[in-house]
Design a protein around this motif. Structure first.
Motif, PDB file in Angstrom:
ATOM      1  N   GLY A 199       8.772  -7.364  -6.693  1.00  0.00           N
ATOM      2  CA  GLY A 199       9.268  -8.475  -7.490  1.00  0.00           C
ATOM      3  C   GLY A 199      10.104  -7.906  -8.613  1.00  0.00           C
ATOM      4  O   GLY A 199      10.355  -6.702  -8.647  1.00  0.00           O
ATOM      5  N   ILE A 252       4.336  -4.410  -5.151  1.00  0.00           N
ATOM      6  CA  ILE A 252       3.121  -4.835  -4.462  1.00  0.00           C
ATOM      7  C   ILE A 252       2.774  -3.769  -3.422  1.00  0.00           C
ATOM      8  O   ILE A 252       3.595  -3.448  -2.559  1.00  0.00           O
ATOM      9  CB  ILE A 252       3.324  -6.209  -3.781  1.00  0.00           C
ATOM     10  N   LYS A 271      -0.989  -5.149  -7.524  1.00  0.00           N
ATOM     11  CA  LYS A 271       0.258  -5.551  -8.168  1.00  0.00           C
ATOM     12  C   LYS A 271       0.428  -4.592  -9.336  1.00  0.00           C
ATOM     13  O   LYS A 271      -0.359  -4.614 -10.291  1.00  0.00           O
ATOM     14  CB  LYS A 271       0.201  -7.008  -8.644  1.00  0.00           C
ATOM     15  N   PHE A 307      -5.217  -9.904  -0.251  1.00  0.00           N
ATOM     16  CA  PHE A 307      -3.944  -9.827   0.467  1.00  0.00           C
ATOM     17  C   PHE A 307      -3.776 -11.102   1.292  1.00  0.00           C
ATOM     18  O   PHE A 307      -4.687 -11.503   2.009  1.00  0.00           O
ATOM     19  CB  PHE A 307      -3.966  -8.607   1.393  1.00  0.00           C
ATOM     20  N   PRO A 344       2.797  -9.262   5.052  1.00  0.00           N
ATOM     21  CA  PRO A 344       2.520 -10.295   4.055  1.00  0.00           C
ATOM     22  C   PRO A 344       3.066 -11.656   4.477  1.00  0.00           C
ATOM     23  O   PRO A 344       4.075 -11.739   5.179  1.00  0.00           O
ATOM     24  CB  PRO A 344       3.240  -9.795   2.798  1.00  0.00           C
ATOM     25  N   ARG A 381       7.290 -16.334   1.736  1.00  0.00           N
ATOM     26  CA  ARG A 381       7.336 -17.345   0.678  1.00  0.00           C
ATOM     27  C   ARG A 381       7.923 -18.639   1.253  1.00  0.00           C
ATOM     28  O   ARG A 381       8.633 -18.586   2.269  1.00  0.00           O
ATOM     29  CB  ARG A 381       8.221 -16.849  -0.468  1.00  0.00           C
ATOM     30  N   ASP A 400       1.654 -15.226  -8.502  1.00  0.00           N
ATOM     31  CA  ASP A 400       2.473 -14.876  -9.668  1.00  0.00           C
ATOM     32  C   ASP A 400       2.104 -15.710 -10.906  1.00  0.00           C
ATOM     33  O   ASP A 400       2.898 -16.498 -11.395  1.00  0.00           O
ATOM     34  CB  ASP A 400       3.956 -15.063  -9.290  1.00  0.00           C
TER      35      ASP A 400
HETATM   36  N1  LIG Z   1      -1.512 -11.344  -2.756  1.00  0.00           N
HETATM   37  C1  LIG Z   1      -0.395 -11.108  -2.068  1.00  0.00           C
HETATM   38  N2  LIG Z   1      -0.427 -11.015  -0.721  1.00  0.00           N
HETATM   39  C2  LIG Z   1       0.710 -10.783  -0.027  1.00  0.00           C
HETATM   40  N3  LIG Z   1       1.923 -10.645  -0.583  1.00  0.00           N
HETATM   41  C3  LIG Z   1       2.024 -10.731  -1.917  1.00  0.00           C
HETATM   42  C4  LIG Z   1       0.880 -10.975  -2.729  1.00  0.00           C
HETATM   43  N4  LIG Z   1       1.277 -11.015  -4.018  1.00  0.00           N
HETATM   44  C5  LIG Z   1       2.598 -10.817  -4.004  1.00  0.00           C
HETATM   45  N5  LIG Z   1       3.075 -10.636  -2.750  1.00  0.00           N
HETATM   46  C6  LIG Z   1       4.478 -10.367  -2.368  1.00  0.00           C
HETATM   47  O1  LIG Z   1       5.124  -9.634  -3.402  1.00  0.00           O
HETATM   48  C7  LIG Z   1       6.182 -10.389  -3.983  1.00  0.00           C
HETATM   49  C8  LIG Z   1       6.211 -10.194  -5.497  1.00  0.00           C
HETATM   50  O2  LIG Z   1       5.025 -10.726  -6.066  1.00  0.00           O
HETATM   51  P1  LIG Z   1       5.057 -11.546  -7.430  1.00  0.00           P
HETATM   52  O3  LIG Z   1       5.866 -12.778  -7.275  1.00  0.00           O
HETATM   53  O4  LIG Z   1       3.649 -11.714  -7.884  1.00  0.00           O
HETATM   54  O5  LIG Z   1       5.785 -10.451  -8.323  1.00  0.00           O
HETATM   55  P2  LIG Z   1       6.767 -10.604  -9.559  1.00  0.00           P
HETATM   56  O6  LIG Z   1       7.346  -9.277  -9.835  1.00  0.00           O
HETATM   57  O7  LIG Z   1       5.978 -11.265 -10.619  1.00  0.00           O
HETATM   58  O8  LIG Z   1       7.818 -11.564  -8.994  1.00  0.00           O
HETATM   59  P3  LIG Z   1       9.133 -12.144  -9.630  1.00  0.00           P
HETATM   60  O9  LIG Z   1      10.218 -11.405  -8.932  1.00  0.00           O
HETATM   61  O10 LIG Z   1       8.997 -13.567  -9.204  1.00  0.00           O
HETATM   62  O11 LIG Z   1       9.067 -11.920 -11.100  1.00  0.00           O
HETATM   63  C9  LIG Z   1       5.918 -11.824  -3.575  1.00  0.00           C
HETATM   64  O12 LIG Z   1       7.089 -12.581  -3.484  1.00  0.00           O
HETATM   65  C10 LIG Z   1       5.244 -11.668  -2.219  1.00  0.00           C
HETATM   66  O13 LIG Z   1       6.223 -11.516  -1.225  1.00  0.00           O
END
Ligand SMILES: Nc1ncnc2c1ncn2[C@@H]1O[C@H](COP(=O)(O)OP(=O)(O)OP(=O)(O)O)[C@@H](O)[C@H]1O
Ligand SMILES: [Mg+2]
Length: 264
Positions: free
Chosen positions: A47, A52, A65, A135, A142, A145, A196
């Motif tokens: 992200g 991740i 994360k 997960f 995974p 979205r 998130d």
């Molecule tokens: N629990 C999970 N299980 C599977 N995939 C996950 C999980 N958590 C996150 N992901 C994957 O990782 C990606 C990034 O997670 P997340 O949105 O929490 O991160 P972020 O860095 O906060 O995102 P952003 O880019 O929205 O700021 C998600 O879009 C998803 O594809």
């Protein structure tokens, strides 16, 4: 006046990188020592603010994360500090402190939402900038979205699953997600999973209603529903003021025995 990068800058950034890597690695080791996870497998997603990584816990896949201490998001949020040339070299310890706070906040929000019955990954633990959670996916892949699946491939029930959880987040968990969008909802082919939670705020936050309205608007817009988002938002707020709340066996919030869908 602009400033060119110099040799010394390069050394500085390399030092920062090394420090962050060592810091993150030590956090992962700590989590392993606590027996929260047994094995780290490798990155599966990225992200803007975190990486991740797939891991194993008692033979079940979980994810780490890992928040980047230098993410743009923090830089934006703390632009009053980081954007100020006088603080260009914000101490590493301060950056780490920001990121730890963010990680702790996401863990707390996730725990609260999960306990309220919102479909989110179950959080297991966190340490420093590393959060461990359930997960969501099949095998080691995974779940995509909503934005990746596309509206045309989503059944009618998907909108209602998100609406049910959006309302439950507000009324039962007492939170507003504040970054709800098809980018932060996973779909495993059957259910939706809200992820998130770093930006979520507790009810009572001065911008609670503004954030809730925006979350509702983004969801109604994505699903192209012939529903007035403002009315839906107002309905949720109104229902949130009631004292006698129940949840039915399909997970819908009941206010005076009625689901929100009966009134929209
Ligand atoms: N629990 C999970 N299980 C599977 N995939 C996950 C999980 N958590 C996150 N992901 C994957 O990782 C990606 C990034 O997670 P997340 O949105 O929490 O991160 P972020 O860095 O906060 O995102 P952003 O880019 O929205 O700021 C998600 O879009 C998803 O594809
Ligand atoms: Mg995200």
């Amino acid at each position: 006046m602009g400033r060119f990068k110099t040799e010394r800058d390069h050394d500085y950034y390399k030092t920062v990188d090394d420090a962050i890597n060592a810091y993150t690695w030590a956090a992962i080791v700590k989590i392993q020592e606590r027996r929260v996870i047994d094995e780290v497998l490798g990155p599966i997603g990225q992200g803007k603010e975190a990486k991740i990584v797939l891991a194993k816990r008692q033979n079940v896949y979980v994810v780490l994360k890992i928040f980047y201490p230098t993410s743009n998001r923090f830089a934006r949020r703390h632009s009053y500090i980081l954007g100020d040339p006088r603080f260009r070299r914000l101490k590493i310890s301060d950056q780490l402190h920001l990121v730890e706070t963010w990680c702790r906040k996401e863990f707390g929000n996730l725990a609260r939402a999960h306990a309220a019955g919102v479909k989110t990954p179950k959080p297991f633990d966190f340490y420093r900038n590393v959060l461990v959670m359930e997960f969501i996916g099949v095998g080691t892949t995974p779940a995509p979205r909503l934005i990746d699946v596309g509206l045309e491939n989503l059944g009618e029930q998907t909108f209602y699953q998100v609406l049910r959880d959006l309302e439950k987040t507000y009324i039962v968990a007492g939170l507003v997600h504040s970054d709800l969008s098809p980018f932060n909802v996973l779909y495993d082919g059957e259910s939706t999973w809200i992820i998130d939670w770093g930006s979520a705020v507790r009810r009572g936050h001065p911008k609670e209603l503004e954030y809730l309205k925006r979350d509702v608007e983004k969801i109604v817009q994505f699903f192209k529903k012939p529903i007035d988002p403002t009315q839906l938002f107002q309905k949720i707020v109104e229902r949130g003021r009631e004292r006698h709340i129940e949840v039915d066996d399909e997970g819908w919030v009941l206010v005076r025995g009625r689901r929100i869908t009966e009134d929209i």
